[in-house]
Design a protein around this motif. Structure first.
Motif, PDB file in Angstrom:
ATOM      1  N   MET A   7      41.159  54.914  61.950  1.00 30.57           N
ATOM      2  CA  MET A   7      41.197  55.405  60.602  1.00 30.57           C
ATOM      3  C   MET A   7      42.148  54.552  59.769  1.00 30.57           C
ATOM      4  SD  MET A   7      40.077  57.956  58.913  1.00 30.57           S
ATOM      5  CE  MET A   7      40.352  59.054  57.668  1.00 30.57           C
ATOM      6  N   LYS A   8      43.278  54.242  60.372  1.00 30.25           N
ATOM      7  CA  LYS A   8      44.255  53.437  59.698  1.00 30.25           C
ATOM      8  C   LYS A   8      43.669  52.067  59.395  1.00 30.25           C
ATOM      9  CE  LYS A   8      49.134  52.547  60.226  1.00 30.25           C
ATOM     10  NZ  LYS A   8      50.265  52.554  61.123  1.00 30.25           N
ATOM     11  N   ARG A   9      42.873  51.557  60.292  1.00 26.83           N
ATOM     12  CA  ARG A   9      42.245  50.245  60.140  1.00 26.83           C
ATOM     13  C   ARG A   9      41.270  50.250  58.964  1.00 26.83           C
ATOM     14  NH1 ARG A   9      39.141  47.659  65.152  1.00 26.83           N
ATOM     15  NH2 ARG A   9      37.632  46.625  63.880  1.00 26.83           N
ATOM     16  N   TYR A  10      40.484  51.318  58.820  1.00 26.90           N
ATOM     17  CA  TYR A  10      39.538  51.422  57.708  1.00 26.90           C
ATOM     18  C   TYR A  10      40.269  51.515  56.361  1.00 26.90           C
ATOM     19  CZ  TYR A  10      35.744  52.097  60.989  1.00 26.90           C
ATOM     20  OH  TYR A  10      34.822  51.937  61.968  1.00 26.90           O
ATOM     21  N   PHE A  11      41.360  52.226  56.397  1.00 28.73           N
ATOM     22  CA  PHE A  11      42.143  52.361  55.169  1.00 28.73           C
ATOM     23  C   PHE A  11      42.681  51.002  54.731  1.00 28.73           C
ATOM     24  CE2 PHE A  11      46.218  53.275  53.019  1.00 28.73           C
ATOM     25  CZ  PHE A  11      45.729  54.001  51.934  1.00 28.73           C
ATOM     26  N   HIS A  12      43.180  50.205  55.662  1.00 24.93           N
ATOM     27  CA  HIS A  12      43.688  48.861  55.350  1.00 24.93           C
ATOM     28  C   HIS A  12      42.572  47.970  54.847  1.00 24.93           C
ATOM     29  CE1 HIS A  12      47.851  49.200  56.691  1.00 24.93           C
ATOM     30  NE2 HIS A  12      47.415  49.964  57.706  1.00 24.93           N
ATOM     31  N   LEU A  13      41.390  48.075  55.470  1.00 31.21           N
ATOM     32  CA  LEU A  13      40.256  47.273  55.012  1.00 31.21           C
ATOM     33  C   LEU A  13      39.827  47.685  53.603  1.00 31.21           C
ATOM     34  CD1 LEU A  13      37.994  47.001  58.196  1.00 31.21           C
ATOM     35  CD2 LEU A  13      39.178  45.175  57.018  1.00 31.21           C
ATOM     36  N   LEU A  14      39.841  48.964  53.337  1.00 35.15           N
ATOM     37  CA  LEU A  14      39.474  49.457  52.010  1.00 35.15           C
ATOM     38  C   LEU A  14      40.464  48.967  50.963  1.00 35.15           C
ATOM     39  CD1 LEU A  14      37.572  51.247  50.374  1.00 35.15           C
ATOM     40  CD2 LEU A  14      39.077  53.164  50.882  1.00 35.15           C
ATOM     41  N   ILE A  15      41.740  49.005  51.245  1.00 35.42           N
ATOM     42  CA  ILE A  15      42.773  48.524  50.318  1.00 35.42           C
ATOM     43  C   ILE A  15      42.602  47.030  50.110  1.00 35.42           C
ATOM     44  CG2 ILE A  15      45.265  48.159  50.049  1.00 35.42           C
ATOM     45  CD1 ILE A  15      44.598  51.023  49.647  1.00 35.42           C
ATOM     46  N   ALA A  16      42.410  46.280  51.132  1.00 40.40           N
ATOM     47  CA  ALA A  16      42.246  44.827  51.032  1.00 40.40           C
ATOM     48  C   ALA A  16      41.006  44.503  50.209  1.00 40.40           C
ATOM     49  CB  ALA A  16      42.155  44.201  52.423  1.00 40.40           C
ATOM     50  N   ALA A  17      39.899  45.216  50.433  1.00 36.83           N
ATOM     51  CA  ALA A  17      38.671  44.975  49.677  1.00 36.83           C
ATOM     52  C   ALA A  17      38.889  45.295  48.197  1.00 36.83           C
ATOM     53  CB  ALA A  17      37.536  45.814  50.260  1.00 36.83           C
ATOM     54  N   ALA A  18      39.621  46.338  47.913  1.00 38.35           N
ATOM     55  CA  ALA A  18      39.886  46.694  46.511  1.00 38.35           C
ATOM     56  C   ALA A  18      40.733  45.631  45.843  1.00 38.35           C
ATOM     57  CB  ALA A  18      40.588  48.052  46.453  1.00 38.35           C
ATOM     58  N   ILE A  19      41.732  45.122  46.525  1.00 38.99           N
ATOM     59  CA  ILE A  19      42.594  44.080  45.961  1.00 38.99           C
ATOM     60  C   ILE A  19      41.798  42.811  45.729  1.00 38.99           C
ATOM     61  CG2 ILE A  19      44.553  42.575  46.467  1.00 38.99           C
ATOM     62  CD1 ILE A  19      45.865  44.976  47.851  1.00 38.99           C
ATOM     63  N   ILE A  20      40.982  42.415  46.680  1.00 37.87           N
ATOM     64  CA  ILE A  20      40.161  41.211  46.530  1.00 37.87           C
ATOM     65  C   ILE A  20      39.156  41.402  45.394  1.00 37.87           C
ATOM     66  CG2 ILE A  20      38.410  39.770  47.655  1.00 37.87           C
ATOM     67  CD1 ILE A  20      39.955  40.236  50.288  1.00 37.87           C
ATOM     68  N   GLY A  21      38.542  42.555  45.327  1.00 37.75           N
ATOM     69  CA  GLY A  21      37.568  42.835  44.266  1.00 37.75           C
ATOM     70  C   GLY A  21      38.213  42.786  42.887  1.00 37.75           C
ATOM     71  N   MET A  22      39.381  43.337  42.769  1.00 41.05           N
ATOM     72  CA  MET A  22      40.079  43.305  41.481  1.00 41.05           C
ATOM     73  C   MET A  22      40.493  41.882  41.129  1.00 41.05           C
ATOM     74  SD  MET A  22      42.336  46.834  41.711  1.00 41.05           S
ATOM     75  CE  MET A  22      43.607  46.186  40.724  1.00 41.05           C
ATOM     76  N   GLY A  23      40.939  41.147  42.107  1.00 40.18           N
ATOM     77  CA  GLY A  23      41.347  39.761  41.873  1.00 40.18           C
ATOM     78  C   GLY A  23      40.183  38.903  41.432  1.00 40.18           C
ATOM     79  N   LEU A  24      39.041  39.064  42.035  1.00 37.27           N
ATOM     80  CA  LEU A  24      37.881  38.256  41.669  1.00 37.27           C
ATOM     81  C   LEU A  24      37.337  38.633  40.300  1.00 37.27           C
ATOM     82  CD1 LEU A  24      35.985  38.077  45.081  1.00 37.27           C
ATOM     83  CD2 LEU A  24      37.266  36.263  43.939  1.00 37.27           C
ATOM     84  N   SER A  25      37.353  39.917  39.991  1.00 37.99           N
ATOM     85  CA  SER A  25      36.813  40.319  38.694  1.00 37.99           C
ATOM     86  C   SER A  25      37.778  39.961  37.570  1.00 37.99           C
ATOM     87  CB  SER A  25      36.508  41.815  38.682  1.00 37.99           C
ATOM     88  OG  SER A  25      37.719  42.555  38.772  1.00 37.99           O
ATOM     89  N   ALA A  26      39.068  39.915  37.829  1.00 37.55           N
ATOM     90  CA  ALA A  26      40.048  39.595  36.802  1.00 37.55           C
ATOM     91  C   ALA A  26      40.027  38.114  36.479  1.00 37.55           C
ATOM     92  CB  ALA A  26      41.436  40.007  37.263  1.00 37.55           C
ATOM     93  N   CYS A  27      39.599  37.286  37.362  1.00 37.85           N
ATOM     94  CA  CYS A  27      39.605  35.849  37.141  1.00 37.85           C
ATOM     95  C   CYS A  27      38.406  35.376  36.332  1.00 37.85           C
ATOM     96  CB  CYS A  27      39.631  35.099  38.476  1.00 37.85           C
ATOM     97  SG  CYS A  27      41.170  35.342  39.383  1.00 37.85           S
ATOM     98  N   LYS A  28      37.396  36.171  36.251  1.00 40.34           N
ATOM     99  CA  LYS A  28      36.203  35.742  35.537  1.00 40.34           C
ATOM    100  C   LYS A  28      36.453  35.753  34.043  1.00 40.34           C
ATOM    101  CE  LYS A  28      32.829  37.313  38.868  1.00 40.34           C
ATOM    102  NZ  LYS A  28      31.710  38.187  39.107  1.00 40.34           N
TER     103      LYS A  28
END
Length: 159
Positions: A1-22
């Motif tokens: 569960m902890k692993r999924y939570f970390h993956l979800l946080i990482a995906a959100a950070i990457i998604g925000m970073g990619l959308s902010a750069c456009k």
């Protein structure tokens, strides 16, 4: 569960970073932007400009107003009304304010007088003279303290 939570946080950070750069701006291409500039045909020489004439500044003359006025109630210095040029250092709608300035000036050795014009404005006169140049000299002497001092002339009464 902890692993999924970390993956979800990482995906959100990457998604925000990619959308902010456009860039949200539309890209426009300019045709021939990299082409070498072509010189424009030679223009006719401009007509020679006339030499600038230095402007002589007129000396600033203080304000002079013609108003019909009378001594305020209780004023005893009727000789003021025999003079033509009066130096005004204060103008008030409220009589008490005019009285306050008059008292201050008189405590300093002046003989200030209050007059009231036809519009109900109380004018505090610090001095009155028969000649304009005398009134002007007084203004020059008090301009550091009363920068807005001006000359009042009794308006000619229609007979």
């Amino acid at each position: 569960m902890k692993r999924y939570f970390h993956l979800l946080i990482a995906a959100a950070i990457i998604g925000m970073g990619l959308s902010a750069c456009k860039s949200k701006q539309k890209v426009v291409t300019i045709p021939n932007a990299h082409a070498e500039a072509v010189s424009a045909p030679a223009e006719e020489p401009a007509a020679p400009q006339p030499a600038a004439v230095p402007v002589k500044e007129e000396p600033q003359r203080e304000e002079v107003r013609d108003e019909a006025f009378r001594l305020d109630q209780g004023e005893q210095n009727t000789a003021v009304m025999n003079q033509k040029y009066h130096v005004v250092v204060g103008s008030f709608k409220n009589r008490d304010n005019a009285k306050g300035l008059q008292q201050t000036l008189n405590s300093e050795g002046n003989n200030a007088v209050i007059v009231i014009n036809e519009h109900g404005m109380y004018r505090v006169l610090i001095a009155s003279y028969p000649e304009y140049k005398e009134a002007r000299a007084k203004i020059n002497g008090i301009k550091d303290r009363f920068a807005d001092a001006w000359v009042l002339v009794q308006k000619e009464q229609a007979q």
